[in-house]
Design a protein around this motif. Structure first.
Motif, short mmCIF file in Angstrom:
data_model
loop_
_atom_site.label_atom_id
_atom_site.label_comp_id
_atom_site.label_asym_id
_atom_site.label_seq_id
_atom_site.Cartn_x
_atom_site.Cartn_y
_atom_site.Cartn_z
N SER A 216 43.00 16.88 51.44
CA SER A 216 41.60 17.05 50.90
C SER A 216 42.05 16.26 49.59
O SER A 216 42.87 16.48 48.67
N GLY A 219 41.53 10.77 49.47
CA GLY A 219 40.44 9.50 49.36
C GLY A 219 40.15 8.91 50.74
O GLY A 219 39.89 7.68 50.84
N LYS A 220 40.00 9.95 51.83
CA LYS A 220 39.64 9.39 53.13
C LYS A 220 38.35 8.84 53.24
O LYS A 220 38.29 7.64 53.77
N SER A 221 37.24 9.56 52.55
CA SER A 221 36.01 9.22 53.04
C SER A 221 35.92 7.70 52.02
O SER A 221 35.17 6.73 52.32
N SER A 222 36.49 7.77 50.87
CA SER A 222 36.43 6.50 49.93
C SER A 222 37.11 5.32 50.77
O SER A 222 36.62 4.10 50.60
N SER A 237 33.71 12.80 47.11
CA SER A 237 33.26 13.82 46.36
C SER A 237 34.55 14.33 45.37
O SER A 237 35.82 14.17 45.86
N GLY A 241 37.50 19.27 49.95
CA GLY A 241 36.78 19.90 50.87
C GLY A 241 35.43 19.41 51.23
O GLY A 241 34.55 19.96 51.86
N THR A 243 34.38 16.77 53.44
CA THR A 243 34.44 16.53 54.88
C THR A 243 34.65 17.79 55.35
O THR A 243 35.82 18.18 55.79
N ASP A 329 46.01 2.08 42.34
CA ASP A 329 45.47 1.61 40.92
C ASP A 329 46.11 2.67 39.94
O ASP A 329 45.97 2.34 38.91
N SER A 365 40.74 1.89 46.77
CA SER A 365 39.45 1.69 46.98
C SER A 365 38.96 1.21 45.65
O SER A 365 37.61 0.98 45.68
N1 LIG Z 1 41.42 5.92 41.13
C1 LIG Z 1 41.28 6.04 42.38
N2 LIG Z 1 40.39 7.22 42.94
C2 LIG Z 1 40.12 7.38 44.22
C3 LIG Z 1 40.64 6.11 45.18
N3 LIG Z 1 40.06 6.79 46.25
C4 LIG Z 1 39.54 7.95 46.30
N4 LIG Z 1 39.32 8.18 44.89
C5 LIG Z 1 38.82 9.51 44.19
O1 LIG Z 1 39.32 10.60 44.76
C6 LIG Z 1 38.21 11.49 45.08
C7 LIG Z 1 38.27 12.22 46.41
O2 LIG Z 1 37.68 10.97 47.35
P1 LIG Z 1 37.19 11.19 48.83
O3 LIG Z 1 37.28 9.99 49.31
O4 LIG Z 1 36.04 12.06 48.79
O5 LIG Z 1 38.39 11.90 49.41
P2 LIG Z 1 38.48 12.89 50.86
O6 LIG Z 1 39.98 12.47 51.22
O7 LIG Z 1 37.66 12.23 51.74
O8 LIG Z 1 38.55 14.22 50.56
P3 LIG Z 1 37.74 15.50 51.55
O9 LIG Z 1 36.56 15.01 52.26
O10 LIG Z 1 37.59 16.94 50.70
O11 LIG Z 1 38.81 15.67 52.47
C8 LIG Z 1 36.89 11.01 44.67
O12 LIG Z 1 36.68 11.29 43.21
C9 LIG Z 1 37.14 9.59 44.61
O13 LIG Z 1 36.43 8.51 43.75
C10 LIG Z 1 41.37 5.09 44.89
O14 LIG Z 1 41.69 4.40 45.51
N5 LIG Z 1 41.75 5.16 43.47
#
Ligand SMILES: Nc1nc2c(ncn2[C@@H]2O[C@H](COP(=O)(O)OP(=O)(O)OP(=O)(O)O)[C@@H](O)[C@H]2O)c(=O)[nH]1
Ligand SMILES: [Mg+2]
Length: 391
Positions: A216, A219-222, A237, A241, A243, A329, A365
């Motif tokens: 969680s 950064g999956k959704s990102s 977010s 959690g 997604t 990054d 991302s």
């Molecule tokens: N610096 C940086 N931050 C990132 C990157 N990818 C995601 N983030 C940050 O990490 C946080 C979580 O990103 P999400 O994409 O929501 O993560 P997720 O894995 O989908 O999370 P769940 O849905 O909770 O499982 C957010 O604040 C993003 O802005 C990246 O490549 N670099």
């Protein structure tokens, strides 16, 4: 000594793999296109501060000409790199400031600014050997020492004979070799299809799919938004959690990206926690259209037990998978390890559970690092899968 250099003629097209021909002493090339395309392809690599053991660089003298502004400049620059070559040693100059200045469009046309970049480079084992290079007699090696080493940890896709792999076939910032199935990497449209809360509710058709899996907040959704270049396709977010369902996105009406709930979401509401292992087993072991799992690993933190367990579980179950390192990054200054070290440590820890080295790739991302490369990689897996299906 110990220098091996490979001589080629390289023609680099934006967004297209380098085409390479063996030729004389030098690597020569030409790069043409819109500055933004070139920058998006190369700048992230310049920005990354690779440490002493991770750099395998295509490095050399650059001569750059901007047609519109009539500027020419020369310098030493880095044209591409491949990680994970522990014996190379040395650091390279990464960003040549003149280089980026030159690529900035003049005020009257910020959309298109033709230019050409000519470069002469050697693929070298030691950072400074390009200096000695000119004096060196021609040595017609098919593949450099560095490449030979890298090849033992490469992901070689179907259709490629490992002995035929040349340096240029390796996607920058990854161990992935690009083969004949690659292509068709553009994303034209993407549609959200449905959210399912049980594996058996997922769409029932035979289109290939890629599942995004990871802790969680990794950064999956990102990553999905970054691949499809839309901000709010998948909701992101800061709170772990976000997604909670299996979300299917249809790309180009022909394949799916699947956003899965993250594992290890300790802070998610109790009602949303599920038996992750039976959920994943249900989905992964029964989803016949699953081409590959993209296992996302946060490269800004050291290897985490839960990720290692997950990687090992997938490995033992012979799932096709790709490690996508996210947040590359995030350079920690001073304390903490840097992404490249975290990645190397992670790969070191999981390797016993794999017969073949799984593909891995660095992404961000935020900077756009690895986007095109990942899409090319997915295209070759997908096209191969489609081919197998119709055979
Ligand atoms: N610096 C940086 N931050 C990132 C990157 N990818 C995601 N983030 C940050 O990490 C946080 C979580 O990103 P999400 O994409 O929501 O993560 P997720 O894995 O989908 O999370 P769940 O849905 O909770 O499982 C957010 O604040 C993003 O802005 C990246 O490549 N670099
Ligand atoms: Mg998410």
């Amino acid at each position: 000594m110990g220098m091996q250099a490979k001589e080629k003629m390289v023609v680099v097209h934006t967004k297209v793999q380098a085409m390479v021909q063996e030729k004389g002493q030098m690597v020569e090339g030409q790069l043409m296109g819109k500055p933004r395309d070139i920058l998006s392809r190369f700048a992230p690599h310049f920005k990354l501060d690779f440490g002493k053991e991770m750099l395998w660089a295509l490095q050399g003298n650059l001569s750059i000409r901007n047609e519109t502004r009539g500027i020419e400049c020369e310098g030493i620059g880095l044209l591409g790199l491949v990680c994970d070559t522990p014996h190379l040693g040395g650091r390279s100059r990464l960003l040549n400031p003149q280089f980026s200045l030159l690529f900035r469009s003049p005020p009257h046309s910020h959309k298109f600014c033709p230019f050409s970049l000519a470069f002469w480079a050697s693929i070298s084992q030691e950072p400074n050997c390009h200096r000695a290079f000119a004096a060196k007699a021609q040595r017609p090696t098919a593949i450099s020492e560095a490449a030979r080493f890298v090849r033992t940890v490469l992901f070689v896709p179907p259709g490629v004979n490992p002995d035929d792999v040349t340096d240029d076939m390796i996607l920058p910032g990854s161990n992935i070799v690009l083969g004949p199935y690659a292509g068709d990497a553009k994303i034209k449209d993407v549609d959200f299809v449905k959210s399912s809360n049980r594996p058996k509710d997922c769409p029932k058709d035979d289109r290939p799919e890629f599942a995004m899996l990871g802790r969680s907040n990794v950064g999956k959704s990102s990553l999905i938004n970054f691949l499809v270049r839309k901000k709010e396709v998948a909701l992101t977010s800061k709170k772990p959690g976000k997604t909670q369902l299996i979300n299917h996105f249809l790309v180009n009406k022909s394949w799916y990206i699947v956003d899965l709930p993250g594992y290890g979401f300790a802070n998610a509401p109790e009602s949303a926690r599920m038996d992750w292992s039976s959920f994943t087993k249900g989905y992964f072991l029964n989803r016949e259209t699953l081409v590959s799992v993209l296992l996302l690993i946060d490269a800004s933190v050291p290897p985490q037990k839960i990720d290692l367990d997950c990687a090992n579980w997938l490995g033992r179950n012979n799932m096709s998978m790709t490690f996508v390192f996210t947040k590359c990054d995030k350079m920690k200054g001073g304390k903490g390890r840097r992404p490249d070290e975290n990645i190397r440590n992670f790969l070191e820890l999981i390797k016993e559970n794999y017969r073949q080295h799984p593909p891995w790739i660095m992404t961000s991302s935020v900077t756009g690092l690895g986007r095109d490369e990942l899409l090319f990689h997915m295209s070759q897996l997908r096209n191969y899968w489609n081919n197998e299906e119709t055979d």
